[in-house]
Write an enzyme that holds these catalytic residues in place. Structure first.
Site, short mmCIF file in Angstrom:
data_model
loop_
_atom_site.label_atom_id
_atom_site.label_comp_id
_atom_site.label_asym_id
_atom_site.label_seq_id
_atom_site.Cartn_x
_atom_site.Cartn_y
_atom_site.Cartn_z
N THR A 105 0.83 -1.20 0.00
CA THR A 105 0.00 0.00 0.00
C THR A 105 0.87 1.25 0.00
OG1 THR A 105 -1.73 -1.17 1.19
CG2 THR A 105 -1.79 1.23 1.28
N HIS A 137 1.99 2.06 -3.42
CA HIS A 137 0.95 2.73 -4.21
C HIS A 137 0.91 4.22 -3.88
CE1 HIS A 137 -0.63 -0.92 -5.94
NE2 HIS A 137 -0.79 -1.46 -4.75
#
Lengths: 349, 349, 349, 349
Positions: B44, B47
Site C-alpha cells: 500500500t 501505491h
C-alpha cells in the site's frame, strides 16, 4: 414389458433431436428399469439441442437425453435391495463413482468421475429408463407427478439456498428461471427477513412477483442496489443466490451484499468474464460457494422436508406438453416466457 | 517530550515522499501517543509513493504514511484504561467505527466506515504517532522490535491461513512476498499435510525454499498443477492461499484444488480480470473467502499464540534501514528482491 | 425529573421484596437514565424473592431487582453518542467488561466478569433505571411496550434456537414456559419440518398448543420418544431445545434425538443430577451447546428481524399487572399457570 | 489356504476366552478374507473378557473377538473391486448399513444399525478374518504392522481431536491411555498453543511426559485447573479432549475450560453420574461433542495424513506379545501399566 419404446434422441453431431423407436433398455447389476411419467426441460437440454461447444465436447450421439424426471420402478436387478418394483421415484441425475476421496468424504455431488444421466448415459425422455438403483429417490405416492419430475432442479435451489442459514437474513435472488423461482419459495419458508429478486424477462418477472418476495426488480430499469438497501433499512443484503450466470447479474448481486455477506454461485456463465475481485469480493470480506448438483443425500432430505411441510412447486410449473410436442416445449423453454416446462411422457401424467 | 519530530509525508498530490520536520501530534479522547520504534513497508505504501489511481482517490495530502509498526506508549488520554505509559505495542491499522452492525456482530475488520492509519489518518513513519488506544496490541517485552513491527502483515497471513482448518490438509500458497512467506510458516506450524508454493521472483523463490515447504515452483517454468498433484498422491490440493492478486496466479491456484476445495483470496488485483467461474469455481463446488485485514481480535490472539509457540518471523525480514534511507528502502521493496523491509525509526531499533 | 421514585427492593438477606421510595439514580460516564415502562418477571427474580442458596450467594441487599424491561431514555451522559434522549429502548441485562479475551473475540455474552442488571446492580422494577448506554437496544416506536419488555427472554429463545439451523429440521422443545413458547414460534418461522413440545403444567400445555406445533405432550401421560418418532416418520428428531432444566426433561429430550442430533441446553437445573453420558450423548455422537444470555449483538439483530417479519409475541404474554400488585404477579409466576407476566411500571404501559 | 485356524473365542456366557481351532471363514458377497498380522487390545475387549453387564447384553457366544487389526487380503469376493488380493489393510471395525438417513447424510459412523467386528460378528484375534471389503483401509506397505494394527484407536483420537480446530489453541487431555497418548501427539502436530494432560496411573503419566506436552498432572496431587491456568497465562483452556470417562475427569476437564470452550467427549463412563450442567456447561456457554468411532472416511484420511507427515505412534505401543500369551496381554492391559498392547497373530508380525 414391450420390446421397443419412444425416445428423444440426439442422433447425430449437430442441432436437433429425433423422436425414435428404440429397444427398451435392460437393467444391469445394481440397476432399475423405470417407467417414465414426466420429464422437465433443463438449460442443459437446450445446449444439447443447439449443439453448442459444450454439448459437442460432452455428448456422444446417439444419446437419449433428459435428466429431470420421475417414474415407477418396473424391474430391479437381483442385487437391488433398497428400491422395489412399484416404487414411485424421482431421479438424481449424477452417478458418482463411490470410490474416490470426494465420494468417501461426503462430497459425492462433486465426484471427479461424475456421469450425468441424459448426457453421459441414456436419459429419461423415453418411455423407459435404466438407472442405478442408488440414484432413485423414493417419493410419497401423493406427490404430483409434475412436482416429482422437477426434484432435480428444485434440489439445485435447495442446495444453493441452504449453503448458508437463511432464517432472519436478507436475501437477494438473481435470475428468476425455475431454479430462482424455487429459491424464492425456499427463502420464504426458511424465514428470510427479506427477499429481493432480479429478472429481465417480463414473463418471469411477473411470475416471480406472485411468489411473495418483497420486491422483484428489472435491474435495467431500476438501481438494484438501491432497491435492496431500501428494503433492508439502508443496509446491503446478507445472502446472494446467484442464478443468472451473467456478468451483470453477478456484479449487481455481489454489490448488493454488505461486507461479510455470503454468495451461492450456481448460474453457469457461457464464458469467462471480468470480475472485480478487489472491490466486489476481497475488500468486502465475502464468502462464496460454488454450487453444483445436489448434495447426496442431504439436499434430497431437505427438499422432501420442504414438500412435506407444504411448500408448493406448482406455481413455478407453467407448461405441460405431451412428448409428441417436444419441439414446441423446447422452443418455449428457449424463448424463456415460461417457468418450468414439463413433458408428459406417459399419457395423463 | 519534544515539540517536533521527523515524519515521512506525502506532501502533494503526486509521486514521492518528503522527510519533514512536523509538530509532535497530541492525543485526543481515547488516544495514546506512541514513540515509534520500527515500521514495515507495505505494498500500500508503494501505491501511495507512486500516486496511482487508488492512492489519488484515497489519500489527501499532507499525510504521514506508515501502518505496520511497533512502539512504546509515552502518553495516554485520561479516559484510556487498558493501555498504559510504558507498554510496548504493535498497531492494528484499521480503526473501526464500533457502532455499525458489522462491528456489533463480530466483523469489525470489514466495518464499512474503516479508517486506516497511514492512509486516512497520519501514520507511523514518524518519531511519534497518535492512535486510538483500542488499536494498540500489547506485546511481550521480549518480542524483537522488527517482529513486532510486522504483526499487521503477519496478521494478514494468519487471517488468510486460519479461514479454514489447515491440519492434515494439503495447501497451495500463490505468491511468496512477505505475507506468503509468513503463510508458509503458519501452515507448517498448523500441521499441513503438504505445502506447495508458487513465486516468479528468483530472490523470493529462493527465500521461500528455506522455509521448508514441500516445493516452491516458478509456474512459468513448471506445470504448477502437475507439481501439486505429484506432491499429493495424484490429487489436487485442499486449500489455496492466494496472495499473488494476478490472473495467472488465481487461475493456477484454483485449478490446483480438487473439487470441494477452499480458497482464501487476499492478493489484491490491480484491475478486474477474466475469471472462468464455471470451470474454476462452480463445477468444482469450491468455497472462497475474501480476506481483508485482521479479525479483531481473534487474528491477534492467534498470531500471538504462534509467536509464543516459537514461530520465528526473522527469516522473512531481509532488510533493515534507518529512516534517513527511506528512499532506498522503498525502491528495494518495489524491485522485489527482498522479503519484508523494515525502517528503523528509532536508532538501534 | 423527580428526586424520588418507587422501586421494588430486596431489602434484607431473606425472602420477599419491599416496594420502597428511593432516590432517582444518576447516570455516570457512559450511562443513560431510562424511564421504565414495563418489566417482565423472570425465574431469576423468583429465586431472589425466595432467597435460595443461589440468591444468597449472588445478591447483596439492598438491591432493586428486575432485568427484563423497556423504557425511554430521559437523560444521557455527555460521552454517550449512540443513544439519545427520547429513544425507546429494550435492555440487554448483561454488562460485559469489554476488555477480556472473550469480549474481544465475539463472546461478550459469556464474559467472565459479567454483571447482571437487577442482580449485581440496581434493576428495572422502578420508575427509573441507570444503565450503560451500550446495553440499550433501540426499538422501533411501533413495537408494543409489553413486547419490548421481553426482548431479553425472547433473546434467550432466539439464542437457543439459532445455535443451529432449524430450516427443514425436526425440533423438540422441552418445557413451555415463556422461553419455550417463544422457541416454538421461532422454530415455526424458521421453517422447522416438525415441532414436538413437552410440558407438564396444564395451563402452559394448552397455551403451547395454540401456537401451532405438531404436538404438545405431557411426558408423564405419553411416551415422549414414541410421539416424536411418530411425527417424524419413525426417526428421532434433529434438534433439541432444552428449557426444562430437569433430569427427566433432559433425558427425554436427548433420547428423542436421532444419532448425530444437536441440543441447545438453556434450562438451568437446580442442582447437579445424573446424566447417562455414554448412552445419551457419546454413543449417539450428539453435539450440545450450553446457552446463556444473548449473543451481543447477533441475537438482538435476529430477534428484531423476527419481530419485523411479523412474529407476534403477544400470545405468550398472559398477564399484565400494575406495580402495586407485584406480589400477585410474583405468586402467579411461581404457580406457573401463566405465560409471561408483565408488570406495568408506568400507568397505561 | 488351510481349512482351520487359531482363534480367540468367547466360548460361553461368562468370563474368559478360549484359544480354539476353528474353520477358516469364507467370504460372502462384498467380503474379503484377510490374513491377520497383528491385533490391538481395546478396553471393549476387557469388558468382553470380564463379561460385565454391557458384554452380557451385547455379545452372543461363541464369538471370535478383536477389532483393532491389520492384515493382508488373501481372497476377495467376485463383486469386490476396490480391494485386491495382496493389499495390506487396516480395519474399520464398524460395519454400517449404508441405507439409513445417517449413512446417506455423512454420519455413517453413528448409523443406528452399526455392527462391530469382534463384537457383533467374528473378529480379528484369529489367523484369518472375513470382513466387508468396504471396511478395509489400504495402508502403504511401508507402515509398520504394529502401527497399522492400531489405526482404529488412533482414529478415535483423530476424531476427538479434529472435532474442532486445534491450531493456536490451548488443549487439555484427560486420561493418558493409548487414545489420550495419541491425542497428545496429534495436538502437537496440529500446532496447539499448549497441552496439559491428566493421568493417575504412574506408568502412563511418565509415558505421557515423554511425548512433549507442556505438563502432565496427577490431578489427585495437584490442582488441575490451577496448572492449566498457569500454563495459559491465567486463562482456562480452549479445548478439552475427555478420554477418562470418570466423573472426576469430566468435572476437572470442563472446569479447566474458559467460557465458550469446546469439549470432545469420548471416554465412556461405566455408569451414569452426576453432572453440574448449570455451572460446568450452561453458564460457561460450552460446546460439546459426543465422539464415537471414526468418521467414514474423513477420519481415516486425516489419520493417514498424520502418519505420512511423520507422526510416529511407536512411543505409545509398549508391549508386543505372541497370540499364545494372550492371557498375559489381557492382564497387562487391565492392570494399566502399559500403553497400547499388541498381540502378534502372525509370527514375526
Amino acid at each position: 414389458m414391450p420390446e421397443t419404446m419412444r425416445a428423444l434422441v440426439k442422433a447425430t453431431s449437430g442441432p436437433g433431436f429425433e423422436l425414435r423407436t428404440v429397444p427398451v433398455p435392460r437393467p444391469g447389476a445394481g440397476d432399475v428399469l423405470v417407467k417414465v411419467h414426466a420429464v422437465g426441460i433443463c438449460g442443459t437440454d437446450l445446449h444439447i439441442d443447439e449443439w453448442d461447444a459444450w454439448a459437442a465436447s460432452h455428448v456422444r450421439p446417439p444419446r437419449v437425453i433428459g435428466h429431470e424426471f420421475c417414474g415407477t420402478v418396473v424391474e430391479a436387478a437381483p442385487d437391488v435391495h433398497d428400491v422395489a418394483v412399484g416404487d414411485f421415484i424421482a431421479g438424481e441425475c449424477h452417478v458418482n463413482c463411490g470410490r474416490c476421496h470426494l465420494c468417501r468424504r461426503g462430497d459425492a455431488h462433486i465426484c471427479e468421475s461424475l456421469q450425468a444421466i441424459g448426457v453421459d448415459r441414456d436419459g429419461a425422455f423415453a418411455d423407459y429408463l435404466v438407472m442405478p438403483a442408488r440414484n432413485a429417490w423414493k417419493m410419497w405416492p401423493s406427490v404430483p407427478r409434475d412436482v416429482a419430475a422437477i426434484m432435480d432442479p428444485f434440489g439445485n435451489a435447495v442446495h444453493a439456498a441452504f449453503a448458508t442459514d437463511l432464517s432472519t437474513r436478507s436475501v437477494v435472488v438473481m435470475g428468476c428461471g425455475p431454479i430462482g423461482l424455487a429459491a424464492i419459495l425456499i427463502a420464504r419458508r426458511a424465514g428470510a427477513a427479506s427477499i429481493v429478486a432480479a429478472e429481465v424477462n417480463p414473463f418471469r418477472l411477473a411470475l416471480a412477483r406472485t411468489l411473495g418476495p418483497d420486491r422483484v426488480v428489472d435491474p435495467r430499469a431500476e438501481d438494484f442496489g438501491r432497491v435492496v438497501r431500501s428494503v433492508n433499512g439502508g443496509e446491503g443484503a446478507d445472502v446472494l443466490l446467484e442464478f443468472s450466470g451473467s456478468p451483470q447479474g453477478l456484479h449487481a448481486g455481489l454489490s448488493a451484499l454488505h461486507n461479510g455477506g455470503f454468495a451461492s454461485l450456481l448460474g453457469l456463465p457461457h464464458r469467462p468474464f471480468e470480475v472485480d475481485l478487489a472491490n466486489d469480493i476481497i475488500f468486502k470480506g465475502l464468502r462464496l460457494a460454488g454450487i453444483y448438483g445436489r448434495r447426496m443425500w442431504e439436499t434430497w432430505y431437505q427438499g422432501s422436508a420442504l414438500l412435506a411441510g407444504g411448500l408448493d412447486l406448482h406455481p413455478i410449473i407453467t407448461h405441460r406438453l405431451p412428448m409428441a410436442r417436444f419441439r414446441e416445449a423446447f422452443d418455449l423453454m428457449r424463448a424463456g416466457d415460461c417457468g418450468k416446462v414439463i413433458v408428459n411422457v406417459e399419457d395423463g401424467a
